[in-house]
Design a protein around this motif. Structure first.
Motif, mmCIF file in Angstrom:
data_model
loop_
_atom_site.group_PDB
_atom_site.id
_atom_site.type_symbol
_atom_site.label_atom_id
_atom_site.label_comp_id
_atom_site.label_asym_id
_atom_site.label_seq_id
_atom_site.Cartn_x
_atom_site.Cartn_y
_atom_site.Cartn_z
ATOM 1 N N VAL A 23 0.835 -1.201 0.000
ATOM 2 C CA VAL A 23 0.000 0.000 0.000
ATOM 3 C C VAL A 23 0.867 1.248 0.000
ATOM 4 O O VAL A 23 0.525 2.255 -0.641
ATOM 5 C CB VAL A 23 -0.960 -0.024 1.206
ATOM 6 N N ASP A 24 2.015 1.203 0.695
ATOM 7 C CA ASP A 24 2.938 2.349 0.677
ATOM 8 C C ASP A 24 3.362 2.673 -0.753
ATOM 9 O O ASP A 24 3.405 3.833 -1.159
ATOM 10 C CB ASP A 24 4.182 2.035 1.513
ATOM 11 N N GLU A 25 3.695 1.641 -1.510
ATOM 12 C CA GLU A 25 4.138 1.850 -2.886
ATOM 13 C C GLU A 25 2.982 2.336 -3.766
ATOM 14 O O GLU A 25 3.186 3.152 -4.674
ATOM 15 C CB GLU A 25 4.737 0.562 -3.435
ATOM 16 N N ALA A 26 1.784 1.835 -3.503
ATOM 17 C CA ALA A 26 0.613 2.291 -4.251
ATOM 18 C C ALA A 26 0.372 3.784 -4.010
ATOM 19 O O ALA A 26 0.122 4.547 -4.944
ATOM 20 C CB ALA A 26 -0.613 1.477 -3.860
ATOM 21 N N ASN A 27 0.470 4.196 -2.760
ATOM 22 C CA ASN A 27 0.292 5.614 -2.453
ATOM 23 C C ASN A 27 1.403 6.456 -3.061
ATOM 24 O O ASN A 27 1.167 7.568 -3.536
ATOM 25 C CB ASN A 27 0.233 5.822 -0.940
ATOM 26 N N ALA A 28 2.615 5.909 -3.064
ATOM 27 C CA ALA A 28 3.735 6.644 -3.663
ATOM 28 C C ALA A 28 3.510 6.833 -5.155
ATOM 29 O O ALA A 28 3.802 7.899 -5.714
ATOM 30 C CB ALA A 28 5.041 5.891 -3.407
ATOM 31 N N ALA A 29 2.986 5.816 -5.821
ATOM 32 C CA ALA A 29 2.704 5.923 -7.255
ATOM 33 C C ALA A 29 1.652 6.981 -7.525
ATOM 34 O O ALA A 29 1.757 7.778 -8.468
ATOM 35 C CB ALA A 29 2.251 4.570 -7.799
ATOM 36 N N ARG A 30 0.632 7.018 -6.700
ATOM 37 C CA ARG A 30 -0.429 8.016 -6.874
ATOM 38 C C ARG A 30 0.079 9.417 -6.568
ATOM 39 O O ARG A 30 -0.269 10.386 -7.243
ATOM 40 C CB ARG A 30 -1.623 7.682 -5.983
ATOM 41 N N GLU A 31 0.915 9.538 -5.551
ATOM 42 C CA GLU A 31 1.454 10.853 -5.223
ATOM 43 C C GLU A 31 2.354 11.386 -6.331
ATOM 44 O O GLU A 31 2.474 12.597 -6.515
ATOM 45 C CB GLU A 31 2.209 10.781 -3.894
ATOM 46 N N HIS B 26 -3.020 -8.467 4.410
ATOM 47 C CA HIS B 26 -2.167 -7.314 4.687
ATOM 48 C C HIS B 26 -2.095 -6.329 3.524
ATOM 49 O O HIS B 26 -1.600 -5.219 3.698
ATOM 50 C CB HIS B 26 -0.755 -7.779 5.066
ATOM 51 N N ILE B 27 -2.575 -6.715 2.356
ATOM 52 C CA ILE B 27 -2.640 -5.763 1.239
ATOM 53 C C ILE B 27 -4.050 -5.186 1.156
ATOM 54 O O ILE B 27 -4.260 -3.993 1.376
ATOM 55 C CB ILE B 27 -2.255 -6.427 -0.093
ATOM 56 N N LEU B 28 -5.029 -6.027 0.889
ATOM 57 C CA LEU B 28 -6.402 -5.533 0.749
ATOM 58 C C LEU B 28 -6.951 -4.977 2.052
ATOM 59 O O LEU B 28 -7.816 -4.097 2.035
ATOM 60 C CB LEU B 28 -7.303 -6.665 0.241
ATOM 61 N N GLY B 29 -6.444 -5.496 3.170
ATOM 62 C CA GLY B 29 -6.933 -5.031 4.463
ATOM 63 C C GLY B 29 -6.635 -3.574 4.745
ATOM 64 O O GLY B 29 -7.226 -2.975 5.652
ATOM 65 N N HIS B 30 -5.724 -2.971 3.976
ATOM 66 C CA HIS B 30 -5.369 -1.558 4.189
ATOM 67 C C HIS B 30 -5.846 -0.645 3.070
ATOM 68 O O HIS B 30 -5.684 0.566 3.151
ATOM 69 C CB HIS B 30 -3.846 -1.423 4.330
ATOM 70 N N ASP C 177 -8.901 0.244 1.973
ATOM 71 C CA ASP C 177 -9.994 1.174 2.264
ATOM 72 C C ASP C 177 -9.531 2.354 3.114
ATOM 73 O O ASP C 177 -9.946 3.488 2.902
ATOM 74 C CB ASP C 177 -11.139 0.436 2.964
ATOM 75 N N THR C 178 -8.660 2.084 4.084
ATOM 76 C CA THR C 178 -8.208 3.156 4.967
ATOM 77 C C THR C 178 -7.062 3.950 4.355
ATOM 78 O O THR C 178 -7.097 5.178 4.321
ATOM 79 C CB THR C 178 -7.757 2.570 6.318
ATOM 80 N N ALA C 179 -6.027 3.265 3.857
ATOM 81 C CA ALA C 179 -4.821 3.958 3.403
ATOM 82 C C ALA C 179 -4.956 4.561 2.013
ATOM 83 O O ALA C 179 -4.326 5.577 1.712
ATOM 84 C CB ALA C 179 -3.626 2.997 3.428
ATOM 85 N N THR D 100 -11.200 5.823 4.261
ATOM 86 C CA THR D 100 -12.437 5.514 4.984
ATOM 87 C C THR D 100 -12.102 4.973 6.370
ATOM 88 O O THR D 100 -10.986 4.506 6.618
ATOM 89 C CB THR D 100 -13.280 4.487 4.219
ATOM 90 N N PRO D 101 -13.055 5.016 7.290
ATOM 91 C CA PRO D 101 -12.793 4.492 8.636
ATOM 92 C C PRO D 101 -12.506 2.992 8.616
ATOM 93 O O PRO D 101 -13.032 2.255 7.777
ATOM 94 C CB PRO D 101 -14.095 4.782 9.398
ATOM 95 N N SER D 102 -11.692 2.555 9.548
ATOM 96 C CA SER D 102 -11.413 1.130 9.688
ATOM 97 C C SER D 102 -12.645 0.416 10.232
ATOM 98 O O SER D 102 -13.316 0.906 11.133
ATOM 99 C CB SER D 102 -10.233 0.910 10.642
ATOM 100 N N SER D 103 -12.939 -0.748 9.677
ATOM 101 C CA SER D 103 -14.092 -1.514 10.134
ATOM 102 C C SER D 103 -13.778 -2.362 11.356
ATOM 103 O O SER D 103 -14.679 -2.856 12.023
ATOM 104 C CB SER D 103 -14.583 -2.434 9.010
ATOM 105 N N GLY D 104 -12.497 -2.571 11.641
ATOM 106 C CA GLY D 104 -12.119 -3.461 12.724
ATOM 107 C C GLY D 104 -12.366 -4.921 12.403
ATOM 108 O O GLY D 104 -12.414 -5.765 13.298
ATOM 109 N N LEU D 105 -12.530 -5.238 11.141
ATOM 110 C CA LEU D 105 -12.836 -6.593 10.703
ATOM 111 C C LEU D 105 -11.733 -7.569 11.105
ATOM 112 O O LEU D 105 -10.557 -7.236 11.090
ATOM 113 C CB LEU D 105 -12.988 -6.607 9.183
ATOM 114 N N THR D 106 -12.132 -8.794 11.474
ATOM 115 C CA THR D 106 -11.171 -9.838 11.821
ATOM 116 C C THR D 106 -11.254 -10.976 10.810
ATOM 117 O O THR D 106 -12.237 -11.117 10.089
ATOM 118 C CB THR D 106 -11.453 -10.414 13.222
#
Length: 451
Positions: free
Chosen positions: A296-304, A322-326, A328-330, A334-340
């Motif tokens: 997700v860090d790299e995805a955000n870097a690409a968009r920036e 660990h990829i899709l789980g971030h 929606d928020t990153a 959107t707010p974290s759902s706290g999903l398990t």
């Protein structure tokens, strides 16, 4: 040991959501204030506007491409629904991004755009009595894109017309697959990049048979046809002659000299500078970057750095939590759902048992469980879970019995924890990309005038 031991919670009960941070909460609120009502129906696609720092240009293009057409076709009685723009999407992958994986992915991320695995147009046309097996999906999977492949314009047009009744949000043409079965004997996939005139005609035919946006997924080149100008010629010809305004660019060229599809994902070097050159030279088009982005860090870097959207493939499949789980928020703020994971499995159990043997002997338990085998990537008990899963395939007949036999390997602390901090990525991956751009592209007409 009964399944209620493994699934003790109410399926609809989620932990209280928390905001990622105040800035993203504010951004989300602004997005919702500016959202325009767009009609929702099985054959429409709907997108929200945004005032995000890095997405003003992005959202304007995406809103125009994805929503304007549908607004003019509003019908009384339709229920309004909003999709966030495709800033993050999961790549189409043969034998991987099937209905089962997409169901799991949507349970984890509500906003990532999902692509089907490539479906040959001929398959759709000749399976009229068995279409659900290839095209059906749960409404929860929206927003979802159908990727088709083919080298016959009539078949591509007919396949698009047939697929309309299934309500996909976009139709994408595969011009990037390097598999010998596709690009060789089939003469489609990445081979189509060598014939931009045909691609333009095919995209016009596809667009004429659907009311949703159309897009092309391609590489940056093929074999020795790998210059930046040749890539630009392809984009220019396709976008000038057809309604195609969205291109997903895998930032590697394809080699068709006998190397495998897997080697085509690693041997040709990544040339992100070609992708960012396209953004500079075609400001009226929309470009999604693909290839080599694994966090997700790299995805955000690409968009920036300016990318309109980011597409992630195997990383999203091999480590979905660990990829899709971030995403929606990153990515979407959107707010974290706290999903398990336990809650995900509770819902996937219901889905799995409803799908078992739906089409005769298919899908099998192994087919349905396949995407779950990466859900506990790098977690305690992961190895034992996979060994137990392999044994359970021999004697379990239901998802419930499968989970009873296997989930004892996973500690409750893993099952009941919401997604943790995202794994670190190369946040500086695109820091100097604009210093590496190729010379600006000039069309053939421009070059003649300047000669």
């Amino acid at each position: 040991m009964r399944s209620f031991r493994l699934f003790p919670r109410n399926l609809d009960k989620l932990e209280s959501p928390t905001l990622v941070n105040a800035d993203r909460a504010s951004e989300r609120n602004e997005m919702m204030k500016l959202a325009l009502p767009i009609p929702f129906a099985p054959t429409t696609s709907n997108v929200i506007k945004s005032t995000s720092k890095f997405s003003v240009r992005i959202s304007r293009r995406f809103f125009s491409a994805y929503a304007q057409k549908e607004q003019s076709q509003h019908k009384p009685g339709m229920v309004a629904k909003y999709y966030l723009p495709p800033w993050f999407s999961v790549a189409p992958m043969m034998d991987w991004t099937d209905n089962h994986y997409r169901t799991l992915a949507r349970l984890i991320s509500k906003h990532a755009w999902l692509y089907t695995e490539m479906l040959a147009a001929e398959t759709i046309v000749h399976q009229k009595d068995n279409l659900d097996r290839f095209l059906a999906y749960s409404p929860d999977q929206h927003p979802i894109v159908l990727q088709i492949g083919g080298s016959n314009i009539q078949s591509l047009a007919k396949a698009t017309e047939i697929a309309n009744t299934y309500g996909y949000d976009e139709i994408n043409l595969n011009c990037g697959c390097p598999s010998p079965k596709v690009a060789g004997h089939g003469c489609f996939g990445v081979s189509l990049m060598l014939n931009p005139k045909f691609v333009a005609e095919a995209m016009s035919a596809i667009a004429a048979n659907t009311n949703v946006p159309v897009s092309v997924k391609c590489r940056i080149g093929v074999d020795d046809h790998d210059s930046y100008n040749e890539l630009c010629d392809f984009i220019y010809q396709v976008s000038s002659v057809s309604p195609t305004k969205h291109f997903i660019i895998h930032s590697r060229k394809a080699l068709l000299n006998g190397i495998s599809p897997a080697e085509n994902r690693s041997i040709p070097p990544l040339k992100y500078e070609f992708f960012y050159g396209l953004l500079r030279d075609f400001p009226d088009l929309t470009f999604t970057i693909n290839g080599g982005i694994t966090s997700v860090d790299e995805a955000n870097a690409a968009r920036e750095a300016g990318a309109d959207g980011v597409m992630v493939g195997r990383a999203a499949y091999n480590n979905p939590w660990h990829i899709l789980g971030h995403v929606d928020t990153a990515i979407y703020g959107t707010p974290s759902s706290g999903l398990t994971r336990r809650q995900v499995l509770e819902k996937y159990l219901v889905y799995g048992d409803s799908e078992l043997g739906k089409y005769g002997r298919k899908p099998t338990l192994r087919d349905i469980v396949k995407p779950l085998l990466h859900l506990f990537h790098s977690e305690p008990g992961n190895g034992l879970w996979k060994r137990k899963a392999d044994a359970a395939f021999r004697n379990c007949m239901t998802m419930e019995s499968f989970f009873e036999e296997t989930l004892v390997a996973i500690p409750d602390s893993v099952l009941d924890s919401p997604v943790a901090e995202p794994p670190p990525g190369r946040g500086d991956l695109f820091d100097n990309i604009h210093k590496l751009l190729p010379p600006p592209y000039r069309t053939i007409e421009e070059a003649i005038l300047c000669a």
